[in-house]
Design a protein around this motif. Structure first.
Motif, PDB file in Angstrom:
ATOM      1  N   ALA A  16       0.863  -1.135  -0.097  1.00 33.55           N
ATOM      2  CA  ALA A  16      -0.003  -0.022   0.136  1.00 33.55           C
ATOM      3  C   ALA A  16       0.908   1.287  -0.090  1.00 33.55           C
ATOM      4  O   ALA A  16       0.710   2.230  -0.825  1.00 33.55           O
ATOM      5  N   ILE A  17       1.940   1.210   0.768  1.00 37.27           N
ATOM      6  CA  ILE A  17       2.560   2.404   0.581  1.00 37.27           C
ATOM      7  C   ILE A  17       3.469   2.592  -0.517  1.00 37.27           C
ATOM      8  O   ILE A  17       3.642   3.754  -0.986  1.00 37.27           O
ATOM      9  N   LEU A  18       3.943   1.254  -1.360  1.00 38.94           N
ATOM     10  CA  LEU A  18       4.657   1.587  -2.538  1.00 38.94           C
ATOM     11  C   LEU A  18       3.619   2.229  -3.476  1.00 38.94           C
ATOM     12  O   LEU A  18       3.933   2.826  -4.709  1.00 38.94           O
ATOM     13  N   ALA A  19       2.467   1.958  -3.383  1.00 38.67           N
ATOM     14  CA  ALA A  19       1.185   2.543  -4.268  1.00 38.67           C
ATOM     15  C   ALA A  19       0.834   3.745  -3.823  1.00 38.67           C
ATOM     16  O   ALA A  19       0.002   4.418  -4.513  1.00 38.67           O
ATOM     17  N   GLY A  20       1.658   4.199  -2.739  1.00 40.20           N
ATOM     18  CA  GLY A  20       1.396   5.829  -2.440  1.00 40.20           C
ATOM     19  C   GLY A  20       0.382   6.157  -1.491  1.00 40.20           C
ATOM     20  O   GLY A  20      -0.098   7.206  -1.243  1.00 40.20           O
ATOM     21  N   CYS A  21      -0.121   5.262  -0.901  1.00 37.61           N
ATOM     22  CA  CYS A  21      -1.186   5.381   0.350  1.00 37.61           C
ATOM     23  C   CYS A  21      -0.336   5.757   1.512  1.00 37.61           C
ATOM     24  O   CYS A  21       0.465   5.304   1.975  1.00 37.61           O
ATOM     25  N   ARG A  22      -1.064   6.707   2.185  1.00 39.81           N
ATOM     26  CA  ARG A  22      -0.799   6.910   3.445  1.00 39.81           C
ATOM     27  C   ARG A  22      -1.617   7.020   4.486  1.00 39.81           C
ATOM     28  O   ARG A  22      -1.319   7.278   5.721  1.00 39.81           O
ATOM     29  N   GLU A  23      -2.758   6.531   4.265  1.00 38.91           N
ATOM     30  CA  GLU A  23      -3.927   6.337   5.074  1.00 38.91           C
ATOM     31  C   GLU A  23      -4.517   4.777   4.825  1.00 38.91           C
ATOM     32  O   GLU A  23      -4.906   4.441   3.757  1.00 38.91           O
ATOM     33  N   ILE A  24      -4.244   3.788   5.880  1.00 41.53           N
ATOM     34  CA  ILE A  24      -4.782   2.496   5.634  1.00 41.53           C
ATOM     35  C   ILE A  24      -5.916   2.156   6.794  1.00 41.53           C
ATOM     36  O   ILE A  24      -5.372   2.637   7.946  1.00 41.53           O
ATOM     37  N   TRP A  78       5.643   3.188  10.152  1.00 40.51           N
ATOM     38  CA  TRP A  78       5.735   3.233   8.547  1.00 40.51           C
ATOM     39  C   TRP A  78       5.534   4.527   8.308  1.00 40.51           C
ATOM     40  O   TRP A  78       5.655   4.609   6.904  1.00 40.51           O
ATOM     41  N   GLY A  79       5.339   5.455   8.888  1.00 42.80           N
ATOM     42  CA  GLY A  79       4.940   6.919   8.497  1.00 42.80           C
ATOM     43  C   GLY A  79       3.593   7.050   7.973  1.00 42.80           C
ATOM     44  O   GLY A  79       3.313   7.672   6.886  1.00 42.80           O
ATOM     45  N   ILE A  80       2.413   6.035   8.281  1.00 44.14           N
ATOM     46  CA  ILE A  80       1.378   6.191   7.820  1.00 44.14           C
ATOM     47  C   ILE A  80       0.396   6.326   8.901  1.00 44.14           C
ATOM     48  O   ILE A  80       0.627   6.289  10.039  1.00 44.14           O
ATOM     49  N   GLU A  81      -0.882   6.738   8.484  1.00 40.10           N
ATOM     50  CA  GLU A  81      -1.952   6.687   9.471  1.00 40.10           C
ATOM     51  C   GLU A  81      -2.940   5.240   9.346  1.00 40.10           C
ATOM     52  O   GLU A  81      -3.346   5.252   8.284  1.00 40.10           O
ATOM     53  N   LEU A  82      -2.725   4.628  10.665  1.00 39.04           N
ATOM     54  CA  LEU A  82      -3.453   3.268  10.348  1.00 39.04           C
ATOM     55  C   LEU A  82      -4.650   3.260  11.467  1.00 39.04           C
ATOM     56  O   LEU A  82      -4.617   3.648  12.550  1.00 39.04           O
ATOM     57  N   THR A  83      -5.758   2.771  10.787  1.00 34.64           N
ATOM     58  CA  THR A  83      -7.001   2.886  11.658  1.00 34.64           C
ATOM     59  C   THR A  83      -7.671   1.395  11.514  1.00 34.64           C
ATOM     60  O   THR A  83      -7.201   0.454  10.625  1.00 34.64           O
ATOM     61  N   TYR A  84      -8.502   0.987  12.248  1.00 34.77           N
ATOM     62  CA  TYR A  84      -9.046  -0.178  12.401  1.00 34.77           C
ATOM     63  C   TYR A  84     -10.593  -0.462  12.503  1.00 34.77           C
ATOM     64  O   TYR A  84     -11.196   0.735  12.977  1.00 34.77           O
ATOM     65  N   ALA A  85     -11.332  -1.249  11.814  1.00 37.06           N
ATOM     66  CA  ALA A  85     -12.779  -1.560  11.971  1.00 37.06           C
ATOM     67  C   ALA A  85     -13.233  -2.685  11.490  1.00 37.06           C
ATOM     68  O   ALA A  85     -12.166  -3.459  11.108  1.00 37.06           O
ATOM     69  N   ASN A  86     -14.463  -3.027  12.174  1.00 34.92           N
ATOM     70  CA  ASN A  86     -14.744  -4.470  12.041  1.00 34.92           C
ATOM     71  C   ASN A  86     -15.650  -4.420  10.630  1.00 34.92           C
ATOM     72  O   ASN A  86     -16.148  -3.355  10.109  1.00 34.92           O
ATOM     73  N   LEU A  87     -15.679  -5.631  10.311  1.00 34.21           N
ATOM     74  CA  LEU A  87     -16.667  -5.844   9.042  1.00 34.21           C
ATOM     75  C   LEU A  87     -17.633  -7.139   9.329  1.00 34.21           C
ATOM     76  O   LEU A  87     -17.180  -7.746  10.271  1.00 34.21           O
ATOM     77  N   HIS A  88     -18.440  -7.268   8.261  1.00 34.49           N
ATOM     78  CA  HIS A  88     -19.500  -8.172   8.537  1.00 34.49           C
ATOM     79  C   HIS A  88     -18.856  -9.395   7.656  1.00 34.49           C
ATOM     80  O   HIS A  88     -18.497  -9.129   6.458  1.00 34.49           O
ATOM     81  N   PRO A  89     -19.133 -10.554   8.053  1.00 31.14           N
ATOM     82  CA  PRO A  89     -18.638 -11.598   7.204  1.00 31.14           C
ATOM     83  C   PRO A  89     -19.208 -11.623   5.702  1.00 31.14           C
ATOM     84  O   PRO A  89     -18.485 -12.174   4.787  1.00 31.14           O
ATOM     85  N   SER A  90     -20.479 -11.082   5.587  1.00 30.07           N
ATOM     86  CA  SER A  90     -20.984 -11.276   4.070  1.00 30.07           C
ATOM     87  C   SER A  90     -20.757 -10.094   3.525  1.00 30.07           C
ATOM     88  O   SER A  90     -21.050  -9.862   2.318  1.00 30.07           O
ATOM     89  N   ASP A  91     -19.880  -9.144   4.159  1.00 25.10           N
ATOM     90  CA  ASP A  91     -19.481  -7.850   3.345  1.00 25.10           C
ATOM     91  C   ASP A  91     -18.839  -8.020   2.032  1.00 25.10           C
ATOM     92  O   ASP A  91     -17.858  -8.616   2.094  1.00 25.10           O
TER      93      ASP A  91
END
Lengths: 443, 121
Positions: A42-50, A71-84
């Motif tokens: 993701a970082i190689l692809a230029g992402c700074r927010e994951i 990694w010099g990025i902003e990392l956040t977390y969230a839940n997903l539903h198995p069927s998403d």
């Protein structure tokens, strides 16, 4: 561009037996957690927010990755539903995604990237959705196109599914062979194909054959042969003369002496054949065992119990020792106390009370020795360097009648060192005291 | 442990079927039974196709049986190792000590070709 990394528990069911309790994103691939490969890409692809999404518990991964600052990025977390599916993921995370280009890495798949190449072109390509897919995973782009940050053509991106142990093992080995020329891999290495972590002790007579990756806190004892194609995790001990070839030794594993592991995965006391999926839980701790890194409380409790027992023995034996030690020293008989029975009344009493071990007891109070463990008086504990070595006043081998030879005694000591409890040690100390009387004075 | 004598190849071969678990509790009975079998023939086959588990003490017992057979100018051959049992033999390098066959019939027949067996005949 932003990235959503989505992994579902159902994609990683195969990991349950091999890595019980480990978040699938933290499964080690060549000593590097799987999630780090995804973040690197993701970082190689230029992402700074994951954002990491999972339908399972995220606490373990949050603890490991933190806020992404390493990694010099902003990392956040969230839940997903198995069927998403992807539309649901985008909808549920629309605040995070905003009006920006978003890359969705989904499924338990390995991305074949090259750290030397520039993947920032992903933000500006009009792919119409999925740019790479394989059974069990895909890379999808959504949102408005962004201006290109590179003139380089977009390198090809491949995906390899990690759907079972066999593919896990194959990808880990491929990563090892490809080495740090393509991926960012942990460890130090003076030459390509060999990476060694921190606090690694390698005996002079051990051999390391490339390619090999060795984690942190590893001890490789004399005569051991590591590699070719060996991945040794962290907190691992490879005991004397053992060979590890084309295999993965996962974290916190002890490999006993003179063993041969070829084409296998070893995880604590479990040996797995990735080809057939056959799993064997060893019940011999001197062959294969887990190393418990979190036993500090137990160690402290054991030390307290042993110190109390030593204090009691010091007190009880102080009078016989005070009388007999000077007497026997003057007669030049003190050194005979452990071995010669019935030489005289004083020697017999000294022998019956095991007064020869009395001078060692203060060592238990200072924590230098255990009350019972491996024999220090025969200097074997000093030579033995396994996980189960606990230099002590009395030996576990003295509690059992059958341990006649050195190797028998070593088996008994190793068994009890791994299985005994602190209170059980007291009972065994009494047993050792009784046995010492009995075997010195056989009827 | 079932034991039978096979004489099909002109040589008396004792075939023992090991079953279940061979650990510390099963080692002593095996050693004892093996001593008895050795009085009948030093050519033994252990059929391990129904052996589910073996640990180091079980392995030690089998190696002890092999040693006794060799001392009596015979041999102990193994047959039908299950994958889990085979893993233990691979791990401990014990595989190098034994001739291993896919089934008991093959293992028994193999004695017919050995120099020792030919001499006996």
């Amino acid at each position: 561009m932003k990235t959503l990394i989505a992994i579902k528990e159902a994609d990683c069911n195969w990991m349950r037996e091999t890595l019980p309790g480990t978040q699938p994103l933290l499964a080690p691939l060549c000593n590097k957690p799987f999630v780090e490969y995804l973040i690197d890409f993701a970082i190689l692809a230029g992402c700074r927010e994951i954002r990491l999404l999972s339908d399972g518990p995220l606490s373990q991964i949050e603890e490991y990755c933190g806020n992404g600052s390493r990694w010099g990025i902003e990392l956040t977390y969230a839940n997903l539903h198995p069927s998403d599916g992807e539309p649901e993921l985008l909808r549920k995370n629309r605040k995070f995604c905003g009006e920006e280009r978003t890359m969705i890495l989904s499924g338990c798949t390995f991305i074949d990237y090259d750290k030397t190449l520039d993947y920032r072109g992903l933000a500006s390509i009009d792919s119409g959705g999925t740019i790479a897919s394989c059974p069990g995973g895909s890379i999808t782009l959504a949102g408005p196109l962004e201006p290109s940050l590179t003139d380089q053509p977009l390198p090809p991106v491949g995906l390899t599914p990690i759907g079972d142990l066999k593919s896990y093992c194959r990808i880990a080995m491929t990563t090892l062979e490809t080495g740090s020329s393509r991926y960012v891999l942990p460890g130090y290495g003076g030459e390509p194909g060999c990476a060694i972590g921190r606090n690694v002790t390698i005996s002079k007579t051990a051999q390391i054959h490339k390619p090999a990756s060795i984690g942190n806190n590893v001890r490789i004892l004399p005569g051991a042969v590591i590699g070719p194609s060996a991945i040794i995790g962290s907190n691992v001990i490879i005991d004397k003369g053992s060979t590890i070839k084309e295999s993965i030794i996962l974290d916190n594993t002890y490999i006993g002496e003179q063993l041969e592991i070829e084409g296998r995965i070893a995880s604590k006391n479990t040996l797995i054949d990735p080809e057939s999926g056959v799993t064997l839980a060893m019940q011999d701790p001197h062959l294969l065992a887990g190393i418990n890194g979190g036993a500090t409380a137990l160690v402290l409790w054991r030390k307290i119990v042993h110190a109390l027992a030593a204090a009691l023995l010091l007190l009880l034996l102080s009078i016989p020792f005070a009388i007999l030690y000077p007497l026997l020293r003057l007669r030049g008989k003190w050194q005979d106390v452990p071995s010669i029975p019935n030489a005289g009344l004083a020697e017999s009493i000294a022998s019956a009370f095991s007064l020869d071990r009395y001078p060692l007891l203060p060592g238990v109070l200072t924590g230098r020795l255990a009350i019972i463990g491996s024999r220090t008086h025969e200097n074997r504990a000093a030579n033995h360097t396994g996980t189960d070595c606990r230099p002590a006043v009395f030996s576990y081998a003295e509690t059992e009648a059958w341990a006649a030879t050195e190797s028998d005694a070593a088996i008994v000591e190793r068994y009890h060192a791994l299985h005994s409890t602190p209170l059980g040690d007291i009972g065994m100390t009494i047993q050792a005291l009784i046995n010492r009387i009995h075997y010195r004075n056989p009827t | 442990m079932k034991f039978r004598l096979d004489t099909q190849n002109g040589i008396t071969v004792g075939i023992a079927e090991l079953e279940g678990r061979l650990d510390a509790s099963g080692s002593a009975p095996l050693q004892k039974a093996s001593a008895d079998w050795q009085t009948k023939t030093p050519f033994l086959v252990f059929d391990c196709s129904r052996l589910d588990f073996i640990d180091s003490s079980g392995l030690g017992a089998i190696v002890g049986c092999l040693r006794r057979s060799l001392e009596n100018n015979g041999d102990l051959r193994l047959a039908g190792l299950t994958p889990k049992v085979a893993m233990v033999f691979d791990l401990t390098k014990a595989r190098k000590l034994f001739s291993i066959f896919s089934n008991a019939g093959e293992a028994a027949a193999s004695f017919g070709a050995t120099p020792t067996a030919i001499q006996e005949r």
